[in-house]
Structures are given as structure tokens and as C-alpha cells.
Design a protein around this motif. Structure first.
Motif, PDB file in Angstrom:
ATOM      1  N   LEU A  30       0.828  -1.208   0.000  1.00 35.55           N
ATOM      2  CA  LEU A  30       0.000   0.000   0.000  1.00 35.55           C
ATOM      3  C   LEU A  30       0.864   1.261   0.000  1.00 35.55           C
ATOM      4  O   LEU A  30       0.555   2.238  -0.701  1.00 35.55           O
ATOM      5  CB  LEU A  30      -0.927  -0.020   1.219  1.00 35.55           C
ATOM      6  N   GLN A  63       2.104   1.898  -3.442  1.00 40.46           N
ATOM      7  CA  GLN A  63       1.032   2.447  -4.285  1.00 40.46           C
ATOM      8  C   GLN A  63       0.843   3.938  -4.024  1.00 40.46           C
ATOM      9  O   GLN A  63       0.654   4.725  -4.955  1.00 40.46           O
ATOM     10  CB  GLN A  63      -0.275   1.697  -4.010  1.00 40.46           C
ATOM     11  N   ILE A 111      -4.791  10.379  -3.960  1.00 39.46           N
ATOM     12  CA  ILE A 111      -5.049   8.965  -3.668  1.00 39.46           C
ATOM     13  C   ILE A 111      -6.545   8.707  -3.660  1.00 39.46           C
ATOM     14  O   ILE A 111      -7.326   9.497  -3.130  1.00 39.46           O
ATOM     15  CB  ILE A 111      -4.433   8.594  -2.303  1.00 39.46           C
ATOM     16  N   SER A 127     -11.005   4.852  -1.997  1.00 39.81           N
ATOM     17  CA  SER A 127     -11.035   3.415  -1.680  1.00 39.81           C
ATOM     18  C   SER A 127      -9.711   2.954  -1.098  1.00 39.81           C
ATOM     19  O   SER A 127      -9.667   2.107  -0.197  1.00 39.81           O
ATOM     20  CB  SER A 127     -11.371   2.604  -2.931  1.00 39.81           C
ATOM     21  N   ASP A 128      -8.591   3.539  -1.580  1.00 39.55           N
ATOM     22  CA  ASP A 128      -7.276   3.182  -1.040  1.00 39.55           C
ATOM     23  C   ASP A 128      -7.066   3.795   0.342  1.00 39.55           C
ATOM     24  O   ASP A 128      -6.422   3.193   1.210  1.00 39.55           O
ATOM     25  CB  ASP A 128      -6.165   3.647  -1.988  1.00 39.55           C
ATOM     26  N   LYS A 142      -8.687   1.549   2.720  1.00 38.99           N
ATOM     27  CA  LYS A 142      -7.839   0.395   3.041  1.00 38.99           C
ATOM     28  C   LYS A 142      -6.799   0.758   4.103  1.00 38.99           C
ATOM     29  O   LYS A 142      -6.538  -0.013   5.029  1.00 38.99           O
ATOM     30  CB  LYS A 142      -7.123  -0.093   1.775  1.00 38.99           C
TER      31      LYS A 142
END
Length: 345
Positions: A113, A116, A128, A131-132, A135
Motif C-alpha cells: 500500500l 502504491q 489517492i 477506496s485506497d 484500506k
């Protein structure tokens, strides 16, 4: 009436979560200081009160982390004369953390993560995705939030020995989140003990308190139930604090104070951060004794005084002025004039 999720307002943005947590945190700290200044509680009771308030704040912060970037669900603030989170939110937290291991195994690897995030921010120069972010907040939630610090429906405090020259032998405290009012209640009991040692017999005492004093009821009824179920325990004084309602922009109940504040905010007479907190303190004291039961099962019981009920309101100066102008008769019911606390800056 027991509320359902449909009886709740929702917080549905990052800004609202941050703002709500800031309001509750600020208001509770202000109340603790004011209660000490006005001698509404003893020093030991204030220590207990602060500990339970810390659990409440920890739980609301955990809710903030849980829901911050969740597009499918939102935290619910109760609408039934509370202003605090709906009691189901605390249950959801506890249930989540009971299943922590299962959730942690499904989480995205933090190293992946991070890579990313760096790729998106530094190389692509793009924001960003939500949804990330969800997470990432889920990783923080399931790996850092501790179940033992969640304000559960019933929270038991320790039994402590009384200081020298006190009129009682022991004191204990407990707190519960009443499901019909959706508000926290904090209780203190001062008592003597005919057994060997109340601290050694604590598990039996704790069990009775959990069974008999885990919801809002008449205080003398609670005292009688505890007295009857614990023959060796002699209650001397029981005190209960009803914390709330928390009157603020997120509350939508029919309470006169809430309505006055919401009306003032709508008319732009007061700021969005305006708030007040109602607080009720009930006390009951033991007096003479009487015998209950048949010839072979007699038990000495306490006779209780009438319940002493006192209502208070804590609010910033501007809100006190507003309440005096709009609902003066409601303030006549208070034990003291509204107690001034600071505004949120």
C-alpha cells in the motif's frame, strides 16, 4: 423506546468526524474542570469520571478511524435526546475487534500500500483514491484499536479501600451505556462489608452490579436490588451521574435546549460550534434497617432515603444568554444557574 439505526443522524464526511470528536473531547474536559470547581464530585469520583470519559473518547476516535473513508457506511449519532453515538456503534466496534484476527488476515500488505501511495503521489502527481484511503484506515483500525479500551455497554471499576476515618469501608464505580437513552451513566457506591474482604470477593460483587445496575432505573430500586442480592454488602451511599444530552449541531432531538441551540445556529445568532451539556446527579443514602423474609431466611435490609435529584447545564456564556432569552422556565428546574464553560475555538 429503544432506538434503531433509523432513529439516528449520520456523520458522512471526514470533516464532520474530526469536528464531532473535537466537540465531544473539548466538552468533556471542560465539564471535568467545572465539576471540580463547583464541588459536584469528590476528587476520587472525578478520577473515576475522567477514566470513563477517556474510554468514551477513545471509542469515538475509533469510530472516526473506522468510518473516515468508508463510502458504504457512516457513524450514527442518536436522535432520541442524546447527541452521543447510537449504542449500536459501540457494539459494532466491540464485535469488529472480537473478529480482529479474521479481518487482519484479509488486509492489504502495508508495504504494498505504501508503494502504491508513493507511486500515485510522487510519480503520477495524482490524489489517492478514497477506496485506497479506506484500506489504509482499516489497517490502522484493526491493528491499533484495543478492545479493552472500548466503552462497552457495562464497564466495571475496581473496588478500593476507603481512606482512614471515612464513614465507609470501600468504594467502587461502574458505568453503562443505556440502550434506551443512548447516553453514558456513571455510578459510585460507598459501602461496608460483613464478609472477610470485599476485594477478595469482588467477582461476586461485580456480577451482581452487572445484573442489577446496568441500565437506567430509579436509584432506590437499584440500591434495594443490590442490597437484597448481596447480604454481606451494606451499601451506605449510591450516586449516579447521567451524562447528557449533549446539545450540539448533530443532535436532532426534541429537547428544549437542543431546539434552542439549533434554532440559534439556523438564524446565525450563534456559531456552528455552539454546544451545551446537560448533566443529572442522583444520590440515595441508607438509614435505618429492617428485616425481610421468613423465620428461616431472614435478611437485614437497608431503608433508603428519598432520591436526591439535581439537574445541571454546562454551556459557554453566549449559549447561557440564549437559553435565558428563549427557555427561562426550563432553567428554573436546575440545581444551580447554568455553569459557564469555554467556547470551542
Amino acid at each position: 423506546m429503544i432506538s434503531t439505526p433509523l432513529d439516528s443522524a449520520v456523520l458522512n464526511s471526514k470533516e464532520q468526524y474530526v469536528f464531532y470528536h473535537k466537540m465531544v473531547d473539548f466538552a468533556l474536559k471542560e465539564i471535568i474542570v467545572s465539576m471540580q470547581q463547583k464541588n459536584l464530585c469528590t476528587q476520587q469520583e472525578l478520577i473515576f469520571f475522567k477514566q470513563y470519559s477517556d474510554l468514551l473518547l477513545y471509542s469515538i476516535e475509533a469510530m472516526r478511524i473506522k468510518y473516515m473513508y468508508d463510502e458504504e457506511d457512516s457513524m450514527k449519532v442518536d436522535l432520541t435526546d442524546s447527541g452521543f453515538p447510537n449504542y449500536l456503534e459501540f457494539r459494532f466496534l466491540y464485535n469488529d475487534l472480537e473478529l480482529r484476527k479474521q479481518y487482519v488476515d484479509k488486509l492489504v500488505d502495508t508495504t504494498v500500500l505504501k508503494e502504491q501511495f508513493l507511486e500515485t503521489l510522487l510519480r503520477r502527481k495524482q490524489p489517492i483514491k478514497k477506496s485506497d484511503l479506506f484500506k489504509a484506515s482499516s489497517i490502522i483500525y484493526y491493528t491499533s484499536v484495543e478492545k479493552k479500551y472500548i466503552f462497552n455497554r457495562f464497564v466495571q471499576g475496581k473496588i478500593l479501600k476507603a481512606p482512614k476515618n471515612a464513614s465507609y469501608q470501600y468504594v467502587t464505580s461502574w458505568s453503562f451505556y443505556d440502550v434506551s437513552h443512548n447516553r453514558p451513566f456513571i455510578c459510585f457506591m460507598y459501602f461496608d462489608y460483613d464478609g472477610k474482604d470485599a476485594i477478595k470477593d469482588k467477582e461476586n460483587i461485580y456480577q451482581v452490579l452487572k445484573e442489577s445496575a446496568d441500565r437506567e432505573m430509579s436509584l432506590d430500586t437499584m440500591a434495594y436490588s443490590i442490597d437484597r442480592k448481596l447480604p454481606e454488602l451494606i451499601p451506605k451511599h449510591i450516586k449516579r451521574i447521567d451524562l447528557g444530552p449533549f446539545h450540539n449541531v448533530f443532535a436532532k432531538d426534541e429537547n428544549e435546549i437542543t431546539h434552542a441551540i439549533l434554532s440559534g445556529i439556523a438564524k446565525k445568532e450563534i456559531s456552528l460550534e455552539s454546544y451545551a451539556i446537560s448533566l443529572k446527579i442522583d444520590d440515595v443514602f441508607s438509614g435505618d434497617t429492617f428485616t425481610e423474609g421468613g423465620f428461616f431466611s431472614k435478611q437485614i435490609m437497608q431503608k433508603w432515603s428519598d432520591v436526591i435529584k439535581q439537574k445541571y447545564v454546562f454551556a459557554p456564556h453566549r449559549i447561557i444568554q440564549l437559553l435565558h432569552n428563549q427557555i427561562p422556565r426550563a432553567l428554573d428546574e436546575l440545581a444551580k444557574e447554568p455553569i459557564e464553560i469555554s467556547s470551542i475555538q
